[in-house]
Motif scaffolding. Structure first.
Motif, PDB file in Angstrom:
ATOM      1  N   GLU A 175      -4.294   8.533  -0.524  1.00 38.46           N
ATOM      2  CA  GLU A 175      -3.903   9.784   0.107  1.00 38.46           C
ATOM      3  C   GLU A 175      -4.689   9.964   1.406  1.00 38.46           C
ATOM      4  O   GLU A 175      -5.875   9.649   1.473  1.00 38.46           O
ATOM      5  N   ILE A 176      -3.988  10.454   2.430  1.00 37.85           N
ATOM      6  CA  ILE A 176      -4.597  10.633   3.749  1.00 37.85           C
ATOM      7  C   ILE A 176      -4.467  12.094   4.159  1.00 37.85           C
ATOM      8  O   ILE A 176      -3.378  12.673   4.080  1.00 37.85           O
ATOM      9  N   ALA A 177      -5.573  12.677   4.577  1.00 35.38           N
ATOM     10  CA  ALA A 177      -5.566  14.048   5.081  1.00 35.38           C
ATOM     11  C   ALA A 177      -5.522  14.024   6.599  1.00 35.38           C
ATOM     12  O   ALA A 177      -6.318  13.327   7.244  1.00 35.38           O
ATOM     13  N   LEU A 178      -4.583  14.762   7.172  1.00 37.89           N
ATOM     14  CA  LEU A 178      -4.442  14.839   8.624  1.00 37.89           C
ATOM     15  C   LEU A 178      -4.961  16.184   9.121  1.00 37.89           C
ATOM     16  O   LEU A 178      -4.688  17.225   8.521  1.00 37.89           O
ATOM     17  N   ASP A 179      -5.684  16.129  10.240  1.00 38.39           N
ATOM     18  CA  ASP A 179      -6.224  17.352  10.822  1.00 38.39           C
ATOM     19  C   ASP A 179      -6.255  17.211  12.340  1.00 38.39           C
ATOM     20  O   ASP A 179      -6.110  16.101  12.882  1.00 38.39           O
ATOM     21  N   GLY A 205      12.195   3.428   1.802  1.00 35.68           N
ATOM     22  CA  GLY A 205      12.579   3.376   0.399  1.00 35.68           C
ATOM     23  C   GLY A 205      11.624   4.069  -0.543  1.00 35.68           C
ATOM     24  O   GLY A 205      11.745   3.936  -1.751  1.00 35.68           O
ATOM     25  N   PHE A 206      10.653   4.787  -0.050  1.00 36.11           N
ATOM     26  CA  PHE A 206       9.675   5.412  -0.931  1.00 36.11           C
ATOM     27  C   PHE A 206       9.410   6.834  -0.450  1.00 36.11           C
ATOM     28  O   PHE A 206       9.141   7.011   0.780  1.00 36.11           O
ATOM     29  N   GLY A 207       9.861   7.702  -2.114  1.00 38.61           N
ATOM     30  CA  GLY A 207       9.691   9.145  -2.100  1.00 38.61           C
ATOM     31  C   GLY A 207       9.542   9.582  -0.766  1.00 38.61           C
ATOM     32  O   GLY A 207      10.760   9.757  -0.530  1.00 38.61           O
ATOM     33  N   VAL A 234       0.862  -1.174   0.000  1.00 34.53           N
ATOM     34  CA  VAL A 234       0.000   0.000   0.000  1.00 34.53           C
ATOM     35  C   VAL A 234       0.899   1.225   0.000  1.00 34.53           C
ATOM     36  O   VAL A 234       1.741   1.380   0.887  1.00 34.53           O
ATOM     37  N   ALA A 235       0.737   2.073  -0.999  1.00 34.54           N
ATOM     38  CA  ALA A 235       1.556   3.279  -1.123  1.00 34.54           C
ATOM     39  C   ALA A 235       0.661   4.508  -1.064  1.00 34.54           C
ATOM     40  O   ALA A 235      -0.555   4.423  -1.226  1.00 34.54           O
ATOM     41  N   GLY A 236       1.278   5.655  -0.846  1.00 34.49           N
ATOM     42  CA  GLY A 236       0.483   6.866  -0.839  1.00 34.49           C
ATOM     43  C   GLY A 236       1.232   8.061  -0.298  1.00 34.49           C
ATOM     44  O   GLY A 236       2.460   8.048  -0.147  1.00 34.49           O
ATOM     45  N   ARG A 237       0.447   9.079   0.007  1.00 38.41           N
ATOM     46  CA  ARG A 237       1.005  10.340   0.482  1.00 38.41           C
ATOM     47  C   ARG A 237       0.094  10.924   1.549  1.00 38.41           C
ATOM     48  O   ARG A 237      -1.126  10.728   1.511  1.00 38.41           O
ATOM     49  N   LEU A 287       6.721  12.898   2.992  1.00 36.81           N
ATOM     50  CA  LEU A 287       5.407  12.447   3.476  1.00 36.81           C
ATOM     51  C   LEU A 287       4.786  11.416   2.553  1.00 36.81           C
ATOM     52  O   LEU A 287       3.568  11.355   2.386  1.00 36.81           O
ATOM     53  N   GLU A 288       5.621  10.569   1.955  1.00 33.74           N
ATOM     54  CA  GLU A 288       5.154   9.460   1.136  1.00 33.74           C
ATOM     55  C   GLU A 288       5.445   8.154   1.852  1.00 33.74           C
ATOM     56  O   GLU A 288       6.392   8.053   2.641  1.00 33.74           O
ATOM     57  N   PHE A 289       4.632   7.147   1.599  1.00 31.22           N
ATOM     58  CA  PHE A 289       4.807   5.881   2.303  1.00 31.22           C
ATOM     59  C   PHE A 289       4.630   4.698   1.365  1.00 31.22           C
ATOM     60  O   PHE A 289       3.954   4.779   0.330  1.00 31.22           O
ATOM     61  N   LEU A 290       5.267   3.594   1.744  1.00 27.27           N
ATOM     62  CA  LEU A 290       5.104   2.307   1.078  1.00 27.27           C
ATOM     63  C   LEU A 290       5.082   1.241   2.161  1.00 27.27           C
ATOM     64  O   LEU A 290       6.098   0.967   2.800  1.00 27.27           O
TER      65      LEU A 290
END
Length: 273
Positions: free
Chosen positions: A228-232, A266-268, A128-131, A172-175
């Protein structure tokens, strides 16, 4: 009904150590226990009893860090009557036992968290990847220095050790990798990277986010899913993040945890009585 649920959550969070029954909460908001429990679970993501347990464990974390009380006294102070049950459930929720949690500030002083990815238990499992992106309010609270943790959890709440998790770098990217087939919740939390260990373990203002839908990992090879995840800044009624996140990205803590080994990036609850 939503306002009744939020009032019930505020009622439980106001004094989590108090002996309270579901009927007491239902009377407070003017609904039947059955209808309140169903609506509460749908709105908050946890049944009322588990929400209360989460609030009690959060209070226990505070007492463990800020007082010298014995674990048995902390157990009694947060509404538990059996120290063994308290310790077992605290460990399952937080990821370490009460005695170890009390020692975490010293460990984090010696081994500050660093960006890291901790894979799941299946070498060729799903990915699962994203930002992550932070709201202006979240960025202001964190003073432009966020430590952002992302993890896959089997349930709606961030409790216990994630199946796969990561402390992100400045991109702030994840894998997340090595994930077994199944359904998960993709959750994120931002902590003040410049804060002292206590503030990282018990942030004064919670900043959280979640991918809206469950993440499904199917058997067999597949390309990484992108989310993509929005944090608040979290509302007061949001269930607390119970898992102790900073130790998961601390080299010193990882050395004590032999089940999983970190890799370079290892991811961005208790029921009503």
């Amino acid at each position: 009904m939503r306002e009744a649920v939020l009032e019930a959550a505020r009622f439980l969070a106001a004094d989590p150590a108090a002996p309270v029954r579901l009927g007491d909460v239902a009377d407070h908001v003017g609904y039947s226990p059955f209808h309140l429990a169903r609506a509460f679970t749908r709105q908050v993501g946890l049944p009322p009893g588990e929400f209360l347990a989460a609030q009690r464990f959060q209070l226990a974390k505070q007492l463990l860090l800020d007082t010298g009380e014995k674990v048995v006294d902390v157990c009694n102070a947060v509404g538990f009557s059996a120290p063994g049950t308290f310790t077992t459930r605290f460990t399952a929720a937080v990821g370490v036992c009460p005695q170890q949690f009390r020692l975490l500030p010293e460990l984090l002083d010696d081994h500050p968290p660093r960006p890291v990815g901790v894979p799941g238990p299946v070498p060729d499992g799903g990915m699962v990847a994203g930002r992550v992106r932070l709201s202006p309010a979240a960025s202001a609270v964190l003073d432009r220095a966020p430590a952002v943790y992302v993890g896959l959890f089997p349930r709606h709440a961030a409790r216990g050790i994630p199946v796969s998790g990561s402390l992100l770098d400045e991109r702030l990217e994840f894998l997340l990798s090595g994930v077994p087939p199944g359904g998960y919740r993709l959750l994120a939390c931002a902590l003040p990277a410049r804060g002292d260990p206590r503030e990282q373990l018990l942030p004064s203002v919670p900043v959280v986010g979640a991918y809206a839908a469950p993440v499904r990992i199917r058997p067999g090879p597949a390309l990484p899913q992108w989310h993509e995840i929005a944090l608040d800044v979290a509302p007061a009624w949001t269930p607390p993040v119970l898992v102790a996140l900073p130790p998961l990205a601390s080299a010193g803590a990882q050395e004590r945890r032999s089940a999983r080994r970190p890799v370079a990036l290892g991811f961005g609850g208790v029921g009503f009585r």
